[in-house]
Design an enzyme around this catalytic site. Structure first.
Site, short mmCIF file in Angstrom:
data_model
loop_
_atom_site.label_atom_id
_atom_site.label_comp_id
_atom_site.label_asym_id
_atom_site.label_seq_id
_atom_site.Cartn_x
_atom_site.Cartn_y
_atom_site.Cartn_z
N ARG F 98 0.82 -1.22 0.00
CA ARG F 98 0.00 0.00 0.00
C ARG F 98 0.86 1.27 0.00
NH1 ARG F 98 -3.87 0.28 -2.31
NH2 ARG F 98 -3.00 2.18 -3.14
N LYS F 131 2.68 25.08 -4.22
CA LYS F 131 1.41 24.50 -3.78
C LYS F 131 1.49 22.97 -3.81
CE LYS F 131 -1.16 28.55 -5.33
NZ LYS F 131 -2.22 29.12 -6.18
N LYS F 163 5.51 39.47 -3.96
CA LYS F 163 4.11 39.58 -4.37
C LYS F 163 3.51 40.86 -3.80
CE LYS F 163 3.55 34.61 -4.62
NZ LYS F 163 2.68 33.46 -4.34
N GLU F 195 6.08 40.31 -8.86
CA GLU F 195 4.74 40.07 -9.38
C GLU F 195 4.10 41.38 -9.82
OE1 GLU F 195 1.94 37.68 -6.98
OE2 GLU F 195 0.53 39.30 -7.33
N ASP F 217 0.40 38.34 -13.29
CA ASP F 217 -0.61 37.59 -12.54
C ASP F 217 -2.01 37.93 -13.02
OD1 ASP F 217 -1.28 35.73 -10.53
OD2 ASP F 217 -1.95 37.37 -9.27
#
Lengths: 282, 282, 282, 282, 282, 282
Positions: F98, F131, F163, F195, F217
């Site tokens: 597993r 992320k 940012k 950014e 962005d």
């Protein structure tokens, strides 16, 4: 064994610190299959130490490397001497190189400086202190032994050393007598050393039962000589403070048993080593 | 924060190394309830570094101690200046003393030596290397910044540095070009530095796209000057090898952007500090 | 401090072992907001030890609990005496209960058995051994002191104890003399103890310089008495083997300095404690 | 595998605890090259347990030792039986000896006491409890199985056991019914046991759906017999409290399914083992 | 508590992974003294989970941040809802942001997908599986409960699940009967589930004592219905294989007790959250 | 090597999480001596990743297993293809199954989704983000490369990304200019990305020295195209926000260098694999 375990963990931490998420230079600029043969060579004369630690670094990066120690820790080295060789994947050799050299250059620096003090201090033993590099104490104390020196306590746990800061009033012999008695009862195998700054203190400490060593801190050679005479062989004496390669001979001549030198571990310059690498035909 | 986490864990490991199963001197020779006030004082002039690390050692041993940083890392200090004070249980102060001083004296030694190189190298930035103490790299690189120096890469993971040992044939520009292209595609944000031993190599490297820095290793100042002229501002140059306080000024005058100095971290002598302790009335 | 650090880590590991992914009984069967007051009460007479460790378990599970030590380690307790109280969330008290009691019952068992040996061994000190529970040595040695006993070495690192298995030929005094000399040079502060099985050996060991203690293993009281007489105060003697509460008085009467008892830590029955809990009005 | 991983980590921690910065006796008093053959021999009769753990200690200290288990955990042993042999460097054998014996004597003590309870409790299963040594629960529960006993839950996470302290009012069947229903929905595979002190409680608990076991705490054999009759096979019963080798037979005769005995792990005396060592010709 | 301990360690590891030797953007581009107020806001509708884990990330980076949970795990959220606010140093908020969001978006994704299955599976409970993210199992299983689902076993240790791969011959009922009996004796509190691929197997398993659950793997709804009828309430049934939001309703209608869905944890898309930050006047 | 070290530790933690105190199913339901041969087979088409991690899981559970990688990470797979085989004890294969599959299915899911974005984004490189799954970042970034994508920074430590939340006033170019200069002095090898939300900002950023990348962005393709034109090759551009498989082609056509896609790691569905097991004759 715990001692070599400790080496293993210390080396693993040093490799993690250097490699982080991976050796990006080797990944892109060294062909994966390339094999080679490396030699770590001294570039200065001195005493080798940490050779086995350096070997461990190569083994951890790649257990398939064949690693051979030519000159074990404690060996005198001259510029050009190879202390360690390794054969196998070039990537592995280059990835481990810096960590191996970092241990070797520092520990050999400690052993080399120790040797110089030992040679200058005829008649007394050179001791290290707790002024070691955080995290490397066991390795640095082994390097001191490799250089011919002796180990003072390993930490706060394995011997008592009462300094002036420990005592509210340094002439309170009654307090000291009671504390030593309590210690002797509960921890009979722990040695006791007391720091003295004056002959007056030495005289007081000599009236106490259960004192193993008196530390003579920052005394002149003449005063030390008097202290040693007062002791008359009942306790041992350690000298500290103002010790350097110029003064250590005169201090040893006072008859003290030990001379402790913080510089062995806190200010030894690195001994220079480098890696020579030959690639084998593919 | 990870950075201060890292400080916390490094300090915790250093305390465990020193204290082991407990501080037997304080347990038997310092009255449990006694309070006091301590000051860590410089005994030499230099640049302080690691002051916050030393503070952390006191806090970890006893969170009830009140610890105050008087001169933060990066401050110039003169003999006699207090950098840190602490108030509370005498036992706690004495138990933490040595670990705190071990960090402080080593990191301040690094900062102090860095400052001397920085002052001698007008026109170029002084860089550290990966020749750091195993386990203390992040702290030593912070000490280099405290002394006015600059940080080279933190490890094998955050920048490419191709040395002669990495390449089977150092003049194989085709291999290099392909490897750089592959790196640029997969890791576009990683900088690339190539080590050159000759002007010939410098000329070759200047034909490659994607090179950020060329390392001029063990070249004479004259050769470095020529290399810088060849570069014509398209890349930056780093000098290494044979750098000391006597030579660094002349090297800086060649027009290189950076000079890297391993001795900053591998051979800086400790800067001397000690603890002064006053007991308060019970 | 390392000692209490060690407590913290040992307690944290014990809690992780017991709680795993969470206390499912408290989660479903105890109302989250319920508060209460708990008392840990002895159900047998003896000597308390590990009370601070038990307190630490409650604090780690919930720092918001108010925990008070009523009878610190070393205190005699009688059935019904409360040693520790805690006030706060019922869930937290119940989650920590078993781990706290497991430390308390075991360490108090060690202290209680130690106290019985100490009372029976008038004139000699009772020593523990290295026959401790893996992972709990520092705590068990503190429990021995809490019961009035003394600590032998903490491990293989802080004292030499040469047993028959260590020596190829136990009568080889020349080898022993050389080894002790080498040890004295490199580790001057480490004490040396030699195990003797016969008076013949005792006589031999008494000719060696640098021996601190002779261990008399499995000798009759009469033989021990002879050995002590041979020593004439130059070394100390430790008795071991066949020691129990019936024999320890006679052994102490032989004049040995120390009697070591493995059973203190390997076979002490637990001292019974339980938790009384009162809920407070919501 | 995690289970043997756990053994590995527990053994490594025990070795670190004992060896610290190194085995100073072996370093100075045992010739490095000397080889030998050791046997661990029982000195009392009982049930062996932890033999594989002891073997692991030797292997960790020196992977080059050849270690052979003669009598695996669960085997009955008589005084004089060898359970484990090892061949190789004498230093390694002696360095590992104490840690290996510490595991073996404790775990075999648990297995031996368990076997005695199992033999006395015909018709009921003997269960362990969570009254285990902090850090050794998995090993002690394996020792209980080696002695023929059964394992109760491993911690707070793998089964519900509601004791009187968990409930604000122990007769609040409505609260219990709702809590069990919520548990059944969210954790359908977790078993539920409720502690009863009176027959009144038993009757109430028997009206609840989803109860697997009822714990009869400190009841007389007569009351237990009544409780078992009330259960009529719908739930299982566990007896606890006042269980010893004299009473366990009568308790088993009441028809309860399980009898839990804290003493198996909190008060088992060690089973005595020792190491016999032969040196081989060099 | 171990459960929240586990959260603490998992969060600490995630922060170390992201911060490494320090947040270089905040160090150079955010003024150290600047304070602010942040809100974590959902940008999609779903079920919040991991909110307390996200809060822990902010607290670990800076214990001086004031962190408030507005919508605890298990709460339904709509786009624009704030689940968590924090006030304090801007640097700290920005350093923790990504780690906090990474936990929150993943765990809320799990809870949200679980809720959809729960709503579609009227009459049966939705179970998770062991197909979880390595290292996050306890958190993901809590997220499943937050979404209204039920937890299957937490690992290989807390329940038996015999699949076809475990058995040499799946129709060997004699072997199974003996193994279950042995398990029941030694681990009486562990539940047993057997996987069946055919009705034939179901019939066989129903002849065995001590089976708690039968897993119906990859059967058609018709076959499941027959299996449930065969069981006649003596065991519970779990369905697995081919379960999605289209099929789960029909499967639930067959009368099975549980439906296990690996996708809950291995394929749930993240639920989108972001941080809104306001600076306060200096 | 640190990278594979990291794999080792991550795999060890995942095994500990799953096995806890042991695999109770294998212990009771798989005969200890049974041997077999397993194959891990893809059940969907995609790109394999994590194959070596899965292999490590089998090796850690049982070093005696013979494990062979058939299709290394980065290989395209079709349903039915075997990627990994293992031969040895059946218990070991099933205990590791597993955990091995959990790594393989997740990392192959990441590689497969990356490949789809790469194929759709002709002319621009696909970048991952931070992320990622807490604890798995290094593995997930390797999976992105296996799928043909590129790695953005590995954490907060190896690149600056400013940012809007970092800046008190996003149009304060003076502050930015000073901060970049300070960074360039102290950390000359760290890249800088800013950014931008508007073309106005892009114009401002283009006046700053020392900017490597501008992040566009949430801009429309038309605005991006204008930004790229403004840059005129002096900096590189990264697009983020609103990127999916439908839009990525048009974004790539704007001339940006990079397109970053959080979904690669936060929302990739698992790629399905399973284990086929054959038992060998005993």
């Amino acid at each position: 064994m715990s001692f070599s375990n400790s080496i293993q963990e210390t080396v693993a931490a040093a490799l993690a610190e250097d490699l982080g998420p991976g050796d990006v230079t080797c990944e892109y600029f060294v062909v994966a299959e390339q094999s080679g043969h490396g030699r770590i060579v001294a570039r200065q004369s001195g005493v080798a130490a940490g050779v086995e630690v350096a070997a461990e670094a190569f083994c951890q990066v790649d257990p398939a490397l064949r690693v051979e120690v030519l000159l074990p820790s404690g060996s005198p080295v001259r510029a050009g001497d190879a202390v360690l060789t390794m054969t196998g994947r070039v990537r592995s050799i280059l990835t481990a190189e810096r960590v191996a050299l970092n241990f070797l250059q520092r520990l050999s620096g400690v052993a080399t400086l120790t040797r110089r003090f030992v040679e200058a201090a005829v008649g007394a033993r050179i001791l290290d202190t707790r002024k070691t590099t955080p995290g490397l104490r066991v390795l640095e104390k082994a390097a001191v032994r490799a250089g011919g020196g002796s180990n003072h306590r390993f930490g706060l746990f394995d011997m008592v050393l009462v300094k002036d800061n420990h005592l509210a009033a340094t002439d309170d012999l009654g307090f000291l007598r009671a504390a030593i008695a309590r210690l002797r009862a509960e921890r009979p195998n722990v040695r006791v050393e007391l720091e003295a700054d004056t002959l007056e203190q030495v005289r007081g400490f000599l009236t106490l039962a259960g004192v193993d060593v008196i530390l003579l801190d920052n005394m002149s050679p003449e005063t030390m000589r008097e202290a040693v005479a007062l002791g008359a062989g009942r306790v041992r004496f350690e000298a500290s403070g103002g010790v350097n390669l110029q003064t250590v001979g005169a201090i040893a001549a006072t008859g003290v048993d030990f001379i402790s030198v913080g510089a062995l571990t806190h200010s030894a310059p690195a001994l220079d080593f480098s890696l020579d690498l030959d690639r084998t035909a593919p």
